[in-house]
Motif scaffolding. Structure first.
Motif, PDB file in Angstrom:
ATOM      1  N   GLY A 184       0.807  -1.218   0.000  1.00  0.00           N
ATOM      2  CA  GLY A 184       0.000   0.000   0.000  1.00  0.00           C
ATOM      3  C   GLY A 184       0.835   1.260   0.000  1.00  0.00           C
ATOM      4  N   GLU A 185       2.019   1.191   0.622  1.00  0.00           N
ATOM      5  CA  GLU A 185       2.896   2.364   0.699  1.00  0.00           C
ATOM      6  C   GLU A 185       3.505   2.697  -0.656  1.00  0.00           C
ATOM      7  N   ILE A 186       3.979   1.680  -1.373  1.00  0.00           N
ATOM      8  CA  ILE A 186       4.607   1.960  -2.664  1.00  0.00           C
ATOM      9  C   ILE A 186       3.561   2.252  -3.733  1.00  0.00           C
ATOM     10  N   ASP A 187       2.416   1.574  -3.661  1.00  0.00           N
ATOM     11  CA  ASP A 187       1.358   1.839  -4.643  1.00  0.00           C
ATOM     12  C   ASP A 187       0.751   3.226  -4.442  1.00  0.00           C
ATOM     13  N   GLY A 188       0.788   3.725  -3.202  1.00  0.00           N
ATOM     14  CA  GLY A 188       0.233   5.047  -2.921  1.00  0.00           C
ATOM     15  C   GLY A 188       1.270   6.155  -2.902  1.00  0.00           C
ATOM     16  N   LEU A 189       2.524   5.832  -3.250  1.00  0.00           N
ATOM     17  CA  LEU A 189       3.598   6.831  -3.225  1.00  0.00           C
ATOM     18  C   LEU A 189       3.365   7.908  -4.288  1.00  0.00           C
ATOM     19  N   LYS A 190       3.444   9.166  -3.859  1.00  0.00           N
ATOM     20  CA  LYS A 190       3.252  10.295  -4.769  1.00  0.00           C
ATOM     21  C   LYS A 190       4.576  11.033  -4.958  1.00  0.00           C
ATOM     22  N   TRP A 191       4.669  11.732  -6.072  1.00  0.00           N
ATOM     23  CA  TRP A 191       5.909  12.450  -6.375  1.00  0.00           C
ATOM     24  C   TRP A 191       6.225  13.516  -5.334  1.00  0.00           C
ATOM     25  N   GLU A 192       5.209  14.061  -4.709  1.00  0.00           N
ATOM     26  CA  GLU A 192       5.452  15.090  -3.694  1.00  0.00           C
ATOM     27  C   GLU A 192       6.194  14.530  -2.483  1.00  0.00           C
ATOM     28  N   HIS A 193       6.202  13.206  -2.359  1.00  0.00           N
ATOM     29  CA  HIS A 193       6.886  12.567  -1.240  1.00  0.00           C
ATOM     30  C   HIS A 193       8.192  11.903  -1.666  1.00  0.00           C
ATOM     31  N   VAL A 194       8.688  12.285  -2.831  1.00  0.00           N
ATOM     32  CA  VAL A 194       9.995  11.808  -3.297  1.00  0.00           C
ATOM     33  C   VAL A 194      10.941  13.006  -3.314  1.00  0.00           C
ATOM     34  N   ILE A 250      -5.329   2.064  -0.081  1.00  0.00           N
ATOM     35  CA  ILE A 250      -6.234   0.980   0.299  1.00  0.00           C
ATOM     36  C   ILE A 250      -7.519   1.125  -0.498  1.00  0.00           C
ATOM     37  N   ASN A 251      -7.846   0.079  -1.243  1.00  0.00           N
ATOM     38  CA  ASN A 251      -9.050   0.080  -2.086  1.00  0.00           C
ATOM     39  C   ASN A 251      -9.094   1.288  -3.020  1.00  0.00           C
ATOM     40  N   GLY A 252      -7.942   1.620  -3.578  1.00  0.00           N
ATOM     41  CA  GLY A 252      -7.880   2.691  -4.566  1.00  0.00           C
ATOM     42  C   GLY A 252      -7.817   4.095  -4.001  1.00  0.00           C
ATOM     43  N   PRO A 270      -3.450   4.897  -9.782  1.00  0.00           N
ATOM     44  CA  PRO A 270      -2.550   4.019  -9.021  1.00  0.00           C
ATOM     45  C   PRO A 270      -2.727   2.563  -9.427  1.00  0.00           C
ATOM     46  N   LEU A 271      -1.695   1.772  -9.227  1.00  0.00           N
ATOM     47  CA  LEU A 271      -1.728   0.366  -9.608  1.00  0.00           C
ATOM     48  C   LEU A 271      -2.732  -0.411  -8.763  1.00  0.00           C
TER      49      LEU A 271
END
Length: 409
Positions: A243-253, A267-269, A315-316
């Motif tokens: 869930g963490e990697i699928d929900g990772l956004k560019w603002e948090h990179v 979670i659930n999209g 998201p994936l």
């Protein structure tokens, strides 16, 4: 002298006294509470006073008692002609507690404000599928320890996820934890003895991890579909949850500080707060991770706010990716079928095997302490003191250099 006692099986009070040389026990419908004990003690005092004066009429106090036949055979009964049920009068004074399903709904409504959306859905599912059906016709004060254990046994006979024959002990414990919280709250509000007391959780099976070796990791990241190479490389070398990697956004990179900021989970999209406060963390971008994210930014940076996304920028879907990419890849490489979560275990074991400090590894993985590490990964933990990631950098860096030399040879 008589006593007011509690029947352990039901949590209800009963009177225990001697009459005409015979021991008599009379059950009540009253839960064991201070108020109910006072009522029963007052009744017992009346009984013993009548016995002392020689005026006690058993049928007058307990007209429906099973002891009447026993006392009649012993010639110990007397009749006054006026029978009234003192016990029934006492029972009628007790306020009726609500039915379990009604109180469960109230408890849910009062507590849901403090939960994440995913946890709320989980609690609702447990209530509707397990707990409310199990106690649908029972009032809170009628639920006994035997009822609770029977409900738990019934859960154990249900099929678990992923084709498991039985529901896992961990899942059963999560269902029972909700029941315990509801009954604890009910006992406090309606002043009855909590029937859940002294019921221990089921023992959990030892976690069996199946991490990939570094050779296997390199094969997977080399032969996976090109549009998923960066995705799996980041998974293997950061230990991020699905869930963490699928929900990772560019603002948090943060490329400048070379850090991944774990702030949300998918979670659930939908993205929401991470699993726990401890899951909020910063993960260093080790060499391959930095390069992979740079390459990914060139591919999806303008397409979506999500680092890893589909062609529509969404998201994936981890179930879809697992079935269409992950499992077919393992089969093609002749590797044992394992859940994608093993990428997290792989990261943990590689970090520990490379000599990194367990406390630092725990922070990178989002654990609040090293307890989980020592419990699950103890055989991978050497005696070291480093905690800066340098050992891990050297491990994967040396492998990259070896591969380049072999390809150029």
């Amino acid at each position: 002298m008589g006593k007011v006692r509690e029947r352990k099986e039901t949590g209800k009070l009963y009177l225990d006294f001697m009459f005409e040389g015979l021991r008599c026990r009379e059950q009540t419908a009253l839960p064991d509470t201070p108020a109910n004990r006072k009522k029963c003690e007052a009744l017992l005092q009346k009984v013993e006073a009548k016995i002392l004066l020689g005026e006690f009429d058993y049928a007058e106090f307990f007209p429906g008692s099973k002891n009447l036949k026993k006392l009649a055979k012993a010639g110990a009964l007397s009749c006054t002609g006026r029978a009234y049920n003192v016990m029934a009068d006492a029972d009628q004074e007790i306020d009726q507690s609500p039915l379990f399903p009604d109180f469960a709904d109230l408890w849910l409504e009062e507590n849901k404000i403090q939960w994440r959306a995913s946890h709320l859905r989980n609690v609702e599912s447990i209530l509707e599928s397990s707990l409310k059906p199990a106690f649908k016709n029972k009032r809170l004060t009628e639920i006994t320890k035997a009822n609770i254990l029977a409900a738990r046994n019934k859960l154990a006979s249900r099929k678990g996820r992923a084709g498991n024959i039985q529901m896992a002990p961990k899942t059963i414990n999560s269902h029972m934890a909700i029941l315990r919280m509801i009954l604890t709250e009910g006992a406090e509000r309606y002043d009855f003895a909590n029937p859940y007391r002294n019921i221990k959780p089921l023992k959990l099976r030892k976690v069996n991890i199946e991490p990939f070796s570094l050779d296997e990791v390199e094969r997977i990241t080399k032969y996976v579909r090109t549009d998923y190479q960066n995705y799996y490389l980041v998974r293997f070398y950061t230990g991020m949850r699905t869930g963490e990697i699928d929900g990772l956004k560019w603002e948090h990179v943060d490329f400048e500080k070379r850090e991944i900021l774990v702030r949300e989970t998918l979670i659930n999209g939908k993205t929401e707060y991470t699993k726990t406060d401890g899951s909020q963390r910063e993960i260093p971008m080790f060499g391959p991770v930095y390069d992979a994210l740079k390459a990914q930014h060139a591919a999806t940076g303008k397409l979506s706010k999500f680092v890893f996304c589909n062609r529509l920028g969404e998201p994936l879907d981890h179930n879809n990716v697992t079935k269409r990419v992950w499992y077919p890849l393992l089969h093609a490489l002749n590797l044992k079928k394992r859940r994608p979560y093993q990428t997290r275990h792989t990261a943990a074991t590689l970090l520990l095997a490379s000599g990194e400090n367990p406390e630092w590894v725990a922070r990178v993985l989002g654990h609040s302490s090293t307890e989980m590490l020592f419990k699950v990964y103890s055989r991978f933990i050497p005696n070291v003191t480093r905690m800066d990631g340098s050992a891990f950098e050297r491990l994967i860096g040396s492998r990259s250099e070896d591969l380049e030399e072999s390809e150029n040879a």
